[in-house]
Write an enzyme that holds these catalytic residues in place. Structure first.
Site, short mmCIF file in Angstrom:
data_model
loop_
_atom_site.label_atom_id
_atom_site.label_comp_id
_atom_site.label_asym_id
_atom_site.label_seq_id
_atom_site.Cartn_x
_atom_site.Cartn_y
_atom_site.Cartn_z
N SER A 301 42.84 34.89 34.45
CA SER A 301 44.05 35.02 35.25
C SER A 301 44.56 36.46 35.29
O SER A 301 43.88 37.35 35.79
CB SER A 301 45.11 34.06 34.70
OG SER A 301 46.20 33.94 35.57
N GLU A 312 38.03 48.68 39.84
CA GLU A 312 37.83 49.03 41.24
C GLU A 312 38.75 50.15 41.74
O GLU A 312 38.40 50.84 42.70
CB GLU A 312 37.99 47.79 42.11
CG GLU A 312 36.94 46.71 41.81
CD GLU A 312 37.06 45.50 42.72
OE1 GLU A 312 37.80 45.57 43.71
OE2 GLU A 312 36.42 44.47 42.43
N LYS A 326 39.56 32.71 36.98
CA LYS A 326 40.75 32.02 37.49
C LYS A 326 41.41 32.94 38.52
O LYS A 326 42.16 33.84 38.18
CB LYS A 326 41.73 31.69 36.37
CG LYS A 326 42.97 30.93 36.86
CD LYS A 326 43.86 30.55 35.69
CE LYS A 326 45.10 29.81 36.17
NZ LYS A 326 46.06 30.73 36.83
#
Length: 469
Positions: A301, A312, A326
């Site tokens: 999560s 990224e 998740k």
């Protein structure tokens, strides 16, 4: 009175009756429309079945039923029908406990307790808490709380006995080696919940570990980050292993501290794309840090949100194993009675536009932990001895072998060699060498394995290698 006047009055009375009836009809209709708007469940045909079932249970169920329990059960069942493990209804105290779990503190005495051979022992004492000020020590056995013997009660029950309202007093009876039974009276106080820890390693490398994302996590992170920067940190290892997630707001705040300004952190897409929300870094002070992030299969999560954003949008290197996966977002609201409705309302995507749901975040450098690091805990309150067999025996044998005590000529069977391995471990750790594994031996095994993993930790070592390149 003439006939014309009488007829007029009769017409007036008729119109008055018809008008009153019309008002009643319109009022009833408006009221019904209002009810249907306010309670749309009434429009569903199947609601009649629900209502009939409720009345029949109330009237005829042999053992009786409480309306609150029936309706809470129905609401739980409604959420369960969504077939989404993350959408749940938590009635009353369950909802209160859920909300409390994200608070920066709880009210209690300030100890962590473990169960050992049916006894509750103090495992750690939190600094500057009522327990420390009252003289509680590691290894003390909690015998009674406010006159209630704790032997045989559940851990949850013990916790509820120790916790309470701020300023209230609790009497704790203790047994301590070489000392007659002690009785201390403590005043319950707010105990801070720590979700971030840090350490300065070698060569300008700082390590920050985030266990979960609660209300205070961003502030804790800032404190740790600044402490390491003050010590000359130039490289950061961010440890998110086994972080189950939590609140999104502190996650974004932390990402904004590490991700360059105006870079995308994540995108959140709501049902039918009626709302698409993008979160960009609001970094105020540029940080010139090399970052390595450590993750594992239990990083989930919000932990995955931060790992993906750093990978990224900040060029961080992710080390470890694929995360849990998740990629959906829940919101929760609390009702007046403290119950909580937690509902999946959106999915999130990484800065690169990828959904990680049921896929996880892939590490740049894959590193597995040794097998002993993922072993389940041995059962508490039970003894394992020669002649036993099963998966828990296999787990015990794997633990012993990892610590240098060969124990498994026949995996899963507690034979003579396993008994001798247990005795050897017990002798080396100042335990009674019975060859029988009880809670004391189990606890000692877990402690030794924890120490071994901290020393070896191949994932941390690989992260340090990546920062050194």
């Amino acid at each position: 009175m003439n006939e014309r006047g009488t007829a007029a009055r009769q017409r007036l009375a008729t119109w008055w009756v018809l008008g009153a009836a019309a008002v009643l009809i319109v009022g009833f209709g408006a009221g019904r429309i209002s009810m249907l708007v306010q309670y749309p469940v009434l429009k569903e045909k199947v609601f009649a079945n629900f209502n009939a079932s409720y009345k029949e249970i109330k009237q005829d169920f042999l053992f009786g039923a409480e309306p609150e329990a029936l309706l809470n059960g129905a609401t739980k069942g409604m959420l369960a029908s969504l077939d989404d493990p993350y959408s749940v209804y938590l009635p009353g105290s369950e909802g209160q406990d859920f909300v409390q779990s994200y608070q920066p503190e709880f009210v209690g005495i300030g100890v962590q307790v473990r169960q050992e051979e049916g006894r509750y022992l103090v495992d750690s004492v939190i600094k500057d808490t009522p327990a420390e000020k009252g003289g509680l020590q590691i290894g003390d056995e909690i015998v009674q709380v406010d006159g209630t013997p704790v032997k045989g009660i559940s851990m949850d029950k013990l916790v509820s006995l120790l916790r309470g309202a701020e300023g209230t007093k609790v009497k704790v009876a203790l047994a301590r080696a070489g000392v007659p039974q002690l009785a201390v009276e403590l005043t319950r106080a707010p105990i801070p919940v720590t979700t971030v820890t840090h350490a300065m390693l070698e060569d300008g490398v700082g390590r920050i570990t985030i266990s979960r994302f609660a209300e205070s996590t961003a502030k804790e992170f800032e404190t740790s980050l600044q402490a390491l920067l003050d010590k000359g940190m130039s490289k950061l290892v961010l440890d998110l292993r086994s972080n189950p997630g939590g609140l999104l707001t502190p996650t974004i705040d932390i990402a904004s501290r590490l991700v360059p300004k105006d870079k995308l952190i994540l995108e959140v897409d709501y049902k039918d794309e009626k709302k698409v929300q993008k979160y960009f870094s609001k970094q105020k002070e540029k940080l010139d840090l090399q970052i390595a992030v450590i993750v594992n299969g239990q990083t989930a999560s919000a932990g995955e949100v931060l790992a993906a954003a750093l990978k990224e949008s900040a060029g961080a290197t992710v080390v470890g194993t694929t995360t849990f996966g998740k990629g959906i977002v829940q919101s929760f609201g609390q009702f007046k009675d403290k119950s909580v409705l937690k509902l999946t309302e959106a999915q999130w995507k990484t800065p690169g536009g990828q959904s990680i749901h049921k896929k996880g975040v892939e590490p740049d450098v894959k590193v597995e932990l040794p097998a002993y690091a993922t072993l389940p805990m041995l059962p508490t309150g039970e003894e394992s001895k020669q002649g036993d067999y099963g998966d828990y025996v296999k787990t015990l044998q794997t633990m012993l072998e990892a610590l240098g005590y060969p124990a498994a000529p026949v995996p899963g069977v507690f034979g003579e060699q396993t008994t001798e391995a247990v005795r050897g471990f017990q002798r080396d750790n100042d335990l009674e060498a019975t060859g029988v594994v009880g809670d004391k031996t189990s606890h000692a095994l877990m402690e030794k394995l924890r120490d071994k993993l901290q020393k070896e930790d191949p994932q941390l070592r690989k992260a340090l290698d990546q920062l050194g390149e």
